[in-house]
Design a protein around this motif. Sequence first.
Motif, PDB file in Angstrom:
ATOM      1  N   GLU A 479       0.830  -1.196   0.000  1.00 15.78           N
ATOM      2  CA  GLU A 479       0.000   0.000   0.000  1.00 15.78           C
ATOM      3  C   GLU A 479       0.867   1.250   0.000  1.00 15.78           C
ATOM      4  OE1 GLU A 479      -2.314  -0.184   3.554  1.00 15.78           O
ATOM      5  OE2 GLU A 479      -0.653   0.391   4.855  1.00 15.78           O
ATOM      6  N   ALA A 546      -4.773   5.182   2.923  1.00 11.89           N
ATOM      7  CA  ALA A 546      -4.011   4.109   2.289  1.00 11.89           C
ATOM      8  C   ALA A 546      -4.611   3.789   0.929  1.00 11.89           C
ATOM      9  CB  ALA A 546      -3.998   2.868   3.170  1.00 11.89           C
ATOM     10  N   ARG A 548      -4.402   0.742  -1.704  1.00 13.70           N
ATOM     11  CA  ARG A 548      -3.965  -0.635  -1.817  1.00 13.70           C
ATOM     12  C   ARG A 548      -3.336  -0.908  -3.176  1.00 13.70           C
ATOM     13  NH1 ARG A 548      -4.018  -1.669   3.511  1.00 13.70           N
ATOM     14  NH2 ARG A 548      -6.003  -1.026   4.434  1.00 13.70           N
TER      15      ARG A 548
END
Length: 704
Positions: A479, A546, A548
């Motif tokens: 990530e 975040a 991914r």
Amino acid sequence: MVNTFHPYAAASARIRNISTPFSIRKEIPWWSQIQDPGSERVTLWNHIFFVICIMGLFLDPIYFFLPSIGGSSCMKIDMGLGIIVTFLRTVFDFFYICHVAVKFRTAFVAPGSRVFGRGQLVMDPRAIALRYLKSDFSIDLAASLPLPQIMIWFIIPAVKTRTAAHANHTLSLIVLLQYVPRFIQIFPLNRRITKRTGVVAKTAWSGAAYNLVLFCLIAHIVGSTWYVLSIRRQYECWKGECSKEINKTHSPSCKISFLDCSSEGNPERDAWLKISKVAESCDANDDKDFDFGMFAEAFTNEVAGAVFIEKYFYCLWWGMRNLCSYGQDIETSTSASETSLCILISILGLVLFSHLMSQMQTYLQSATIRLEEWRVRKRDTEEWMRHRQLPPELQERVRRFVQYKWIATRGVDEKNILEALPTDLRRQIQRHLCLALVRRVPFFAQMDDQLLDAICERLESSLNTRNTYIIREGDPVNEMLFIIRGQLESSTTDGGRTGFFNSITLRAGDFCGEELLTWALMPTSSLNLPCSTRTVKSLTEVEAFALRAEDLKYVANQFKRLHSKKLQHAFRYYSHQWRTWGACFIQVAWRRFRKRKLAMELAKEEEYYYTHVLDQEELGNSNSESRIGGGSTDYEGRGAERSSSVGNILHNIPLGPAILASKFAANTRRGIQKVASVLHHDESSSSMPKKLFKPDEPDFSADT
């Protein structure tokens, strides 16, 4: 000017009116337009009128506090309080009349059209009026009539034999009769507000306060009713004793008018009071002659003769106390009406505690339900850590993370909330939350809005406590993190090389995990995730978004449509891997430049000394010119020839100068070796790696 008598004038006027319906419709004021029952204007009015209705229900029972015990054995009316209450009642009646007018201008949904969806609105004023007259008009009209004002201003002053008791009984009856439609009116109004907005109270605390207000309203009604019935019971006692003391042949004799405080100062009444037993027989402290029952408390505590504020709060407390205890503390007489009132109070208390109090408890619990869930989760976590015998430092880190997550989210699961929303609405919310943060990243600031929306839509919240390793050097990167607040330390040892260490601090607006972006932008990227070249550790509590790996791969496929060198340069400039490699590259180039510069300076110095020694020998020994020069007398030619071939020069130099030249050459070689050893020592003792590999180059070109 148009002739009004022309046969075509009326027709042309009708044509103009038909051709401009929009202009005519714009000139109609809003209060004359037919309103949509679901519009914001009607909803706002319903909320305002609902508050007015609640305040009106509080106001009307205050009429019961107008009568009070005045002097000795007489009743009076508080005219000052009556004027204030009447004025406020007139203001509230104006809103009731306005509500009737609004109902005449509010459309309704045709019952036959409510098959699919919302149904068809009926906008015809005649149909609206007929439907309203057949349904709620009678109740609204009865609630809006100013009956107490008419009674106080017109009817009671017109009565010749008016007394305080007569005015009290008549006014109380009128208020009680009109109170019924006013109380009924709030139920359909509450239903319309709930149907439109879902709830009457939008927050948990406002809902609890709303139910508490309803409970206070019922207690206010019960307390004011108890007060006015207490005054009535006292008057019945006086009236009964007065009827016993009526003497038609002797004087002084009791008259009903003596029980009104307006007759105070009358000599006949004063004479009657001296021989009357009304005060002794109607004393609530000694109720042997007359049973006051549940109303004795109003006279033993001197509530009936107190000022308005004191008796109002006492009566309110009396109503709350007996509603909460279901009337168990009430001592009643054998009167059927009094017993019926106690039964009604018990039923009201049971209903209030089963409905209003349960609703208020539900609202209060909903305000703390997440806190309770967090406490249960925290307790389970503590039991699990003790069961698994985790080290104390790990337990402390877990507690710190649980605490920080509660502070940051307050127990709200944002992911589930967003997933329950439509796609467009979810995209707009994510854009509002993340776009400003993503734009702060210089690399993403070069992209267009479509790609930024794609990034914002796939960002997820990430929380990390202090001293947490987010990624370690050599581990797969799964990530990218975009920092909202907090600080991170990003360091590298270049694969564990001895003597190499590079560290930087990441703050709000920075990002880490650019290896994943490089991997995603490769046209032939493998399924294996890239390995991290840096170790990222949180220095403080960090809140970030975040992105991914799978989401970044999708967005990266969109990046390949860009052909911007500016984007490529921005990636190189703001990537910490490229910065580290660039810094090392510059250091290597600088040291090489210094080495070459030093070698050139030594060569120049050597040439200078060779030239200087030979020139001195040429000036000191003129006989050697023929042997050295080979018949040439040009000085510049000899200098060029000596500098180009050192061996020939040394062969032609006599013995003395040759010895000096050889010593100088030896010293020069030793100096060069010393400088070389120093340079080599500098290179070996520096923190530069022997070979720092250049980071992979992302592919910003379109797929071919």
